[in-house]
Design an enzyme around this catalytic site. Sequence first.
Site, PDB file in Angstrom:
ATOM      1  N   ASP A  36     -38.483   3.718  60.521  1.00 56.51           N
ATOM      2  CA  ASP A  36     -38.887   4.598  59.061  1.00 56.51           C
ATOM      3  C   ASP A  36     -39.542   4.486  58.111  1.00 56.51           C
ATOM      4  O   ASP A  36     -39.015   3.217  57.753  1.00 56.51           O
ATOM      5  CB  ASP A  36     -38.129   6.164  58.811  1.00 56.51           C
ATOM      6  CG  ASP A  36     -38.257   7.367  58.433  1.00 56.51           C
ATOM      7  OD1 ASP A  36     -39.412   7.633  57.898  1.00 56.51           O
ATOM      8  OD2 ASP A  36     -37.079   8.247  57.884  1.00 56.51           O
ATOM      9  N   ASP A  37     -41.304   4.485  57.444  1.00 54.76           N
ATOM     10  CA  ASP A  37     -41.081   3.670  56.049  1.00 54.76           C
ATOM     11  C   ASP A  37     -41.890   2.513  55.911  1.00 54.76           C
ATOM     12  O   ASP A  37     -42.084   2.057  55.327  1.00 54.76           O
ATOM     13  CB  ASP A  37     -40.362   4.481  55.107  1.00 54.76           C
ATOM     14  CG  ASP A  37     -40.425   5.760  54.789  1.00 54.76           C
ATOM     15  OD1 ASP A  37     -41.060   7.020  55.638  1.00 54.76           O
ATOM     16  OD2 ASP A  37     -39.842   5.929  53.860  1.00 54.76           O
ATOM     17  N   CYS A  76     -42.767  11.773  56.797  1.00 51.01           N
ATOM     18  CA  CYS A  76     -42.130  12.142  58.300  1.00 51.01           C
ATOM     19  C   CYS A  76     -41.974  13.551  58.927  1.00 51.01           C
ATOM     20  O   CYS A  76     -42.579  13.157  60.193  1.00 51.01           O
ATOM     21  CB  CYS A  76     -40.960  11.952  57.669  1.00 51.01           C
ATOM     22  SG  CYS A  76     -40.482  10.529  56.592  1.00 51.01           S
ATOM     23  N   HIS A 137     -35.241  14.855  62.452  1.00 53.41           N
ATOM     24  CA  HIS A 137     -36.233  15.100  61.090  1.00 53.41           C
ATOM     25  C   HIS A 137     -37.407  16.608  61.731  1.00 53.41           C
ATOM     26  O   HIS A 137     -38.734  16.309  61.416  1.00 53.41           O
ATOM     27  CB  HIS A 137     -36.958  14.546  60.294  1.00 53.41           C
ATOM     28  CG  HIS A 137     -37.734  14.832  58.692  1.00 53.41           C
ATOM     29  ND1 HIS A 137     -37.237  13.626  57.924  1.00 53.41           N
ATOM     30  CD2 HIS A 137     -36.427  16.064  58.286  1.00 53.41           C
ATOM     31  CE1 HIS A 137     -37.542  14.145  57.134  1.00 53.41           C
ATOM     32  NE2 HIS A 137     -37.213  15.222  57.382  1.00 53.41           N
ATOM     33  N   ASP A 339     -44.194   5.671  61.424  1.00 49.09           N
ATOM     34  CA  ASP A 339     -43.949   7.253  60.853  1.00 49.09           C
ATOM     35  C   ASP A 339     -45.317   7.574  60.164  1.00 49.09           C
ATOM     36  O   ASP A 339     -46.028   8.308  60.086  1.00 49.09           O
ATOM     37  CB  ASP A 339     -42.776   8.462  61.335  1.00 49.09           C
ATOM     38  CG  ASP A 339     -42.032   8.129  59.466  1.00 49.09           C
ATOM     39  OD1 ASP A 339     -42.521   7.082  59.270  1.00 49.09           O
ATOM     40  OD2 ASP A 339     -41.387   9.007  59.644  1.00 49.09           O
ATOM     41  N   GLN A 340     -45.018   6.475  58.640  1.00 45.79           N
ATOM     42  CA  GLN A 340     -46.143   6.404  58.110  1.00 45.79           C
ATOM     43  C   GLN A 340     -46.059   4.895  56.847  1.00 45.79           C
ATOM     44  O   GLN A 340     -45.071   3.936  57.416  1.00 45.79           O
ATOM     45  CB  GLN A 340     -46.079   7.353  57.234  1.00 45.79           C
ATOM     46  CG  GLN A 340     -45.231   8.173  55.972  1.00 45.79           C
ATOM     47  CD  GLN A 340     -43.851   8.299  56.778  1.00 45.79           C
ATOM     48  OE1 GLN A 340     -44.377   9.470  57.380  1.00 45.79           O
ATOM     49  NE2 GLN A 340     -42.441   8.255  56.922  1.00 45.79           N
TER      50      GLN A 340
END
Length: 604
Positions: A36-37, A76, A137, A339-340
């Site tokens: 994540d991130d 997300c 999420h 995810d990004q």
Amino acid sequence: MASQTPPPLLLLLLVGWSSASLQETRKPNFVLMMVDDLGIGDLGCYGNTSLRTPNIDRLALEGVRLTQHIAAASLCTPSRAAFLTGRYPIRSGMSGSSRPGVFLFTAASGGLPPTELTFAKIAKQQGYQTALIGKWHLGLNCGSSEDHCHHPHAHGFSFFFGVPLTNLRDCQPGHGTVFRIHRYLPYGTFVVVLLSAAALHYSGALPLRRGLLLGLLVLVLVLAGLTAGFVWTGPYLNCVLFRDRSIVEQPFRSENLTQRMTREAVVFMERNAARPFLLFFSFLQVHTAMFASAAFRGTSRHGVYGDAVHEVDWSVGQIMQTLGRLGLRDNTLVYLSSDQGAHLEELSAAGEVHRGSNGIYKAGKSTSWEGGIRVPGILSWSGRIPAGVEISEPVSNMDLFPTVVRLSGAAVPKDRWGLPERSRTFRKVEQQHTRPERLCLTCRVIDGHDLMDLLQGREERSRHEFLFHYCNSYLNAVRWHPRNSSSVWKAFFFTPNFYPEGQAACFHTHVCFCTPDYVTHHDPPLLFDLSRDPSESRPLTADTEPAFRSVVAAMTEAAESHRTSVQPVESQFSAEKLMWKPWLQPCCSSFRQLCQCQQEPERA
């Protein structure tokens, strides 16, 4: 007549042939890891020299490293929806028209629609054991606190150990709240106006009826009390750890959570070593609020963010060691991504900057600049994907859907046409229909493409001629890799007001928004050639680029064609679906006990 025993050499040949045949016919396993991130510049294999990521770097050396791997969204929730379905999130209603663009409440009613097909659901139909460990999420409930209409189980995951929302600041004591005061500026403005009116009233400058003034004061107090109460109870409402459909910890404790998740992944692979499985390991790290287990705290030069990256790398190493120990490495496709891009604007409650690195790429999370959407992409499969290869063709995280579906033995469902098939069909009916794009109202487009031919060298170019970049539900940029050119053009129709000096709206609000107050529109579009300017630092003009007008015209036409292929669907980010609903609140105890339950015993 007595039977004859086959000679020992023949038996060995038969056994060897049977084992080889079984190995060839057995369906591959899938281990899909999403951090994540995580920024593309956080990993050694992408150029980082100040963090230690030996396990991820080894994974890249043993497989293919994608250098132009693009997330379908820079936030997300929509990015994960696209990853699981192979479709731009706007097609499934998983993109909002205004902030926040992600789910902030466990008790919201929005989520990935049950009509959407995920690769997990198709793999399960093909006989796979499927598991999601970590962050979801993508919604939870629709009409009651136990209907679980958006739960991972409803989308093909047989086993779930993780959190339905995300790792909010509220989930860790002392880290503040995600519901920061800027989100309540309308209330603050109302309070200022009311207090000013009261002062003017008592000074005699603005006469007001006493009852009206008293009512307004009561309303302000109620709003303030509700806001404070919600922030105080946030951890009990939104920080929930599930095992399948049961709550095992509320609020969850992040310390050691990555280690617990890793043990769950190891046990899942051990239990299913003899049959095909799909494991989606979705890290809570390195999303704020930052955390790292005791064994990793203080191990990096970049504070708790770097410590968290080190722990992620350790977890990847544990998963790969387990595959090796179980003899599954040659029959498992492994994928690792984010995810990004890294979140650059986030600050801790104490004002510390907790940010990753997007390398040479501009901006980060919540933008369509390269730093927000160009993410790590590593795929490895011993004996099936060549080792030590770098591919710089534009590909998308949506490409995992058709890749996994076809390797699992299934076909992409026929009611979901890919773009090439749609174009052939449209050509047949163009002469009979003045608006052939309307026919797409009965189809569901798959935007991803199978990666295997590209990974195995049978194709040299990506099947993505165009990729479309969204800011929430607004199409704000187009990427074009012409078939007869090495250029990769990128045109922005609008851009967020991002400046590294920290004076623009993105830094003021800690995230870039897509609404008019926070963006700049461009006519003609802002054009870059990423093959020459990957940092997006030199916008081209008609004076500096001879092909400027023709390139912009082609990309504008492609954007319009893409828009016509997007059929209207119900938004999962309407105000009604985003709001907190008490009857949807998952709770492991009564509300009077603040929905608290103890940590479940850890696995031995």
